[in-house]
Design an enzyme around this catalytic site. Structure first.
Site, PDB file in Angstrom:
ATOM      1  CG  ASN A 152     -13.862-112.374 -84.198  1.00  0.00           C
ATOM      2  OD1 ASN A 152     -14.704-112.386 -85.092  1.00  0.00           O
ATOM      3  ND2 ASN A 152     -12.660-112.847 -84.358  1.00  0.00           N
ATOM      4  CD  GLU A 249     -11.486-116.544 -94.359  1.00  0.00           C
ATOM      5  OE1 GLU A 249     -10.692-117.072 -93.556  1.00  0.00           O
ATOM      6  OE2 GLU A 249     -11.125-115.874 -95.327  1.00  0.00           O
ATOM      7  CB  CYS A 283      -9.771-116.517 -86.992  1.00  0.00           C
ATOM      8  SG  CYS A 283      -9.346-115.099 -88.004  1.00  0.00           S
ATOM      9  CD  GLU A 460     -13.836-113.354 -95.631  1.00  0.00           C
ATOM     10  OE1 GLU A 460     -13.469-112.877 -94.547  1.00  0.00           O
ATOM     11  OE2 GLU A 460     -15.009-113.680 -95.888  1.00  0.00           O
TER      12      GLU A 460
HETATM   13  P1  NAD Z   1     -19.595-120.093 -84.396  1.00  0.00           P
HETATM   14  O1  NAD Z   1     -19.188-121.136 -85.346  1.00  0.00           O
HETATM   15  O2  NAD Z   1     -20.196-120.476 -83.121  1.00  0.00           O
HETATM   16  O3  NAD Z   1     -20.649-119.110 -85.098  1.00  0.00           O
HETATM   17  C1  NAD Z   1     -20.348-118.422 -86.282  1.00  0.00           C
HETATM   18  C2  NAD Z   1     -21.619-118.130 -87.012  1.00  0.00           C
HETATM   19  O4  NAD Z   1     -22.158-119.339 -87.523  1.00  0.00           O
HETATM   20  C3  NAD Z   1     -22.720-117.519 -86.148  1.00  0.00           C
HETATM   21  O5  NAD Z   1     -23.376-116.543 -86.909  1.00  0.00           O
HETATM   22  C4  NAD Z   1     -23.607-118.711 -85.860  1.00  0.00           C
HETATM   23  O6  NAD Z   1     -24.920-118.342 -85.545  1.00  0.00           O
HETATM   24  C5  NAD Z   1     -23.501-119.453 -87.161  1.00  0.00           C
HETATM   25  N1  NAD Z   1     -23.768-120.890 -87.115  1.00  0.00           N
HETATM   26  C6  NAD Z   1     -23.438-121.770 -86.146  1.00  0.00           C
HETATM   27  N2  NAD Z   1     -23.817-123.006 -86.497  1.00  0.00           N
HETATM   28  C7  NAD Z   1     -24.389-122.917 -87.723  1.00  0.00           C
HETATM   29  C8  NAD Z   1     -24.990-123.841 -88.623  1.00  0.00           C
HETATM   30  N3  NAD Z   1     -25.088-125.128 -88.324  1.00  0.00           N
HETATM   31  N4  NAD Z   1     -25.472-123.394 -89.797  1.00  0.00           N
HETATM   32  C9  NAD Z   1     -25.358-122.090 -90.125  1.00  0.00           C
HETATM   33  N5  NAD Z   1     -24.838-121.152 -89.305  1.00  0.00           N
HETATM   34  C10 NAD Z   1     -24.356-121.569 -88.120  1.00  0.00           C
HETATM   35  O7  NAD Z   1     -18.312-119.185 -84.184  1.00  0.00           O
HETATM   36  P2  NAD Z   1     -18.106-117.956 -83.171  1.00  0.00           P
HETATM   37  O8  NAD Z   1     -18.017-118.462 -81.785  1.00  0.00           O
HETATM   38  O9  NAD Z   1     -19.049-116.852 -83.481  1.00  0.00           O
HETATM   39  O10 NAD Z   1     -16.675-117.470 -83.660  1.00  0.00           O
HETATM   40  C11 NAD Z   1     -15.510-118.101 -83.266  1.00  0.00           C
HETATM   41  C12 NAD Z   1     -15.007-119.024 -84.343  1.00  0.00           C
HETATM   42  O11 NAD Z   1     -14.935-118.379 -85.592  1.00  0.00           O
HETATM   43  C13 NAD Z   1     -13.592-119.456 -84.051  1.00  0.00           C
HETATM   44  O12 NAD Z   1     -13.428-120.803 -84.395  1.00  0.00           O
HETATM   45  C14 NAD Z   1     -12.764-118.580 -84.954  1.00  0.00           C
HETATM   46  O13 NAD Z   1     -11.486-119.028 -85.269  1.00  0.00           O
HETATM   47  C15 NAD Z   1     -13.635-118.492 -86.147  1.00  0.00           C
HETATM   48  N6  NAD Z   1     -13.274-117.319 -86.927  1.00  0.00           N
HETATM   49  C16 NAD Z   1     -12.624-117.471 -88.123  1.00  0.00           C
HETATM   50  C17 NAD Z   1     -12.215-116.348 -88.841  1.00  0.00           C
HETATM   51  C18 NAD Z   1     -11.493-116.458 -90.154  1.00  0.00           C
HETATM   52  O14 NAD Z   1     -11.412-115.467 -90.866  1.00  0.00           O
HETATM   53  N7  NAD Z   1     -10.933-117.588 -90.505  1.00  0.00           N
HETATM   54  C19 NAD Z   1     -12.481-115.087 -88.313  1.00  0.00           C
HETATM   55  C20 NAD Z   1     -13.138-114.988 -87.090  1.00  0.00           C
HETATM   56  C21 NAD Z   1     -13.538-116.099 -86.402  1.00  0.00           C
END
Ligand code: NAD
Length: 479
Positions: A152, A249, A283, A460
């Site tokens: 995002n 996060e 998030c 962060e």
């Molecule tokens: P996602 O979990 O699908 O992917 C995030 C990242 O993790 C990607 O780079 C993906 O390729 C990688 N990934 C996925 N599975 C993995 C694994 N098993 N091992 C290592 N890497 C892996 O998330 P998304 O759809 O890109 O983002 C949305 C999610 O992220 C939402 O749940 C949102 O709340 C969260 N988010 C949290 C914050 C925060 O600061 N707390 C900020 C933004 C988004």
């Protein structure tokens, strides 16, 4: 717009082997380019290059020189802000004006801020209760940091993870989301242009499988992860093999609480943007809007009006506030939540439909206001990561605190009230890592952001990020 070099970047060298995946423009559905997902050999090479740089030029450099290089990188980012913003907008569909002001601006700011910490972040002398000795504590880099992030706000994550990791003396392997890889590639080029030694910042492309290979790598010292709770669990599980420390996060289902004495003239914009900014792909989205029943009708009416007034449009249009969702699949997922909410007795007061015309090729969805959902329904318990807010009436402070905390998540929360004591009292009782009072969503780079419970444990921004990317060493000297 020039696209960055299309492949993983290891010590400044382009690696283009691997299965190709498409980079899709979510505003149009068109494929911009294809990129290769790094195979195992490239993952190993990235960790190896980072390790070598950490043991070599970057690791042995004086902190002053490191600071100079981070300042040069911040200047390079500033000079190329527009280019980074255009790449991010093309990649994830977030409106250009918002990317510029928010994500890319945050990258430059974090680099400057953490560069500034290099000559201020100190250890401490440890007080002793006996003996003739000197005891001191220093903070040391972990070595190779793996930074994995969501789609995002990719530039913002480069700032929140890479900047403190480098400032603390680590080297980094970045694995951006496959849904938003382009900014990281351009950033890695800028690292080289700014004079960072080869291998200090490497970018490995691909999805969960590539991320897993990085997380499970024995030579990784620390993992900074931003993503969903499900992925975070898997990352923790894989990291446990080598007991590699992880900072998480994760997602949220954040409560935004409107008391009857709130300044209602401010609430509708705060609640609408709190829930719908980044088309709900935030998030910290305030996706559970608790409203005191005395002001329920007024708040619902103004929220509905605010939601409908938010300009939904093509991301390049400077007036657009809400762009598309990231993919066709994700839009269907969000629509599924709305359909099931209605099936189980809730009502969608506005939104949830797809706009037509020039937006029909992209993954747009109008912001939806849902009423009548029960606390246990999935629209209220699950993170949707889309433009959906559930409005939930309440009667008392005690009740709303209990219901707000009845979530597996604990990322952020909002409180709207004119009662100073109540604001602080409720802030203290809410199980969240970040609480806003009479506003929603602002995160200064000087403040720590992160969650509690299943929203993760990372912090962060602020000095705490430097603690996240360093480990303590104690030295006890007998005098
Ligand atoms: P996602 O979990 O699908 O992917 C995030 C990242 O993790 C990607 O780079 C993906 O390729 C990688 N990934 C996925 N599975 C993995 C694994 N098993 N091992 C290592 N890497 C892996 O998330 P998304 O759809 O890109 O983002 C949305 C999610 O992220 C939402 O749940 C949102 O709340 C969260 N988010 C949290 C914050 C925060 O600061 N707390 C900020 C933004 C988004």
């Amino acid at each position: 717009m020039r696209l960055p070099m299309g492949g993983s970047l290891i010590a400044g060298t382009l690696r283009q082997e691997g299965e190709m995946f498409p980079v899709e423009n979510p505003a149009t559905g068109e494929v911009t380019c294809e990129l290769p997902a790094a195979p195992g050999g490239v993952v190993d090479a990235a960790v190896g290059a980072a390790r070598q740089a950490g043991r070599g030029e970057w690791g042995s450099m004086s902190p002053g020189r490191r600071q100079g290089l981070l300042e040069a990188l911040a200047a390079a980012v500033r000079e190329h802000e527009e280019e980074l913003a255009e790449l991010e907008c093309l990649d994830n569909g977030v409106p250009l004006a918002i990317v510029r002001r928010f994500s890319v601006a945050a990258l430059g700011r974090s680099l400057r801020y953490f560069a500034g910490w290099i000559d201020k972040f100190a250890g401490e002398v440890v007080p002793l209760t006996g003996g003739s000795a000197l005891d001191y504590l220093t903070r040391e880099p972990y070595g190779v940091v793996v930074a994995i992030s969501a789609y995002n706000t990719p530039s913002l994550y480069l700032g929140s993870k890479v900047a403190p990791a480098l400032a603390a003396g680590n080297t980094v392997v970045v694995k951006p989301s496959p849904l938003a890889s382009l900014p990281a590639l351009r950033f890695a080029e800028l690292c080289t242009e700014a004079g960072l030694p080869a291998g200090t910042v490497n970018v490995v492309l691909g999805g969960a499988a590539v991320g897993s290979a990085l997380v499970a790598h024995p030579d990784v010292g620390k993992i900074g992860f931003t993503g969903s709770r499900t992925s975070g669990r898997e990352v923790s599980r894989l990291a446990a093999e080598h007991l590699t420390p992880v900072s998480l996060e994760l997602g949220g289902k954040s409560p935004n609480i409107v008391f009857a004495d709130a300044d209602l003239s401010q609430v509708s914009a705060g609640a609408a943007l709190g829930a719908f900014a980044l088309t709900g792909q935030a998030c910290a989205a305030g996706s559970r809007l608790f409203v005191h029943e005395d002001v329920l009708d007024t708040v619902i009416a103004s929220l509905e009006a605010a939601a409908q007034a938010l300009p939904l449009g093509l991301p390049q249009d400077p007036t657009t506030v809400l762009g598309p969702l990231i993919s066709a699949e994700h839009r269907e997922r969000v629509e599924g939540f709305l359909t099931r909410a209605v099936d189980s007795g809730a009502e969608v007061l506005c939104g949830g439909d797809r706009p037509g015309g020039e937006l029909s090729g992209g993954y747009f969805l109008r912001p939806a206001v849902v009423v009548g959902a029960t606390d246990r329904s999935e629209v209220v318990t699950e993170e949707i990561f889309g433009p959906v807010v559930a409005v939930l009436p309440f009667r008392s402070e005690e009740e709303v605190v209990g219901r707000a905390n009845a979530s597996a998540y604990g990322l952020a929360a909002g409180i709207w009230t004119r009662d100073l004591s109540r604001a602080h009292r409720v802030a203290r009782r809410l199980e969240a890592g970040f609480v806003w009072v009479n506003t929603y969503g602002t995160v200064p780079h000087t403040a720590p952001f992160g969650g509690v419970k299943q929203s993760g444990d990372a912090r962060e921004g602020s000095r705490l990020a430097l603690e996240d990317y360093t480990r303590a060493k104690n030295v006890y000297v007998q005098l």
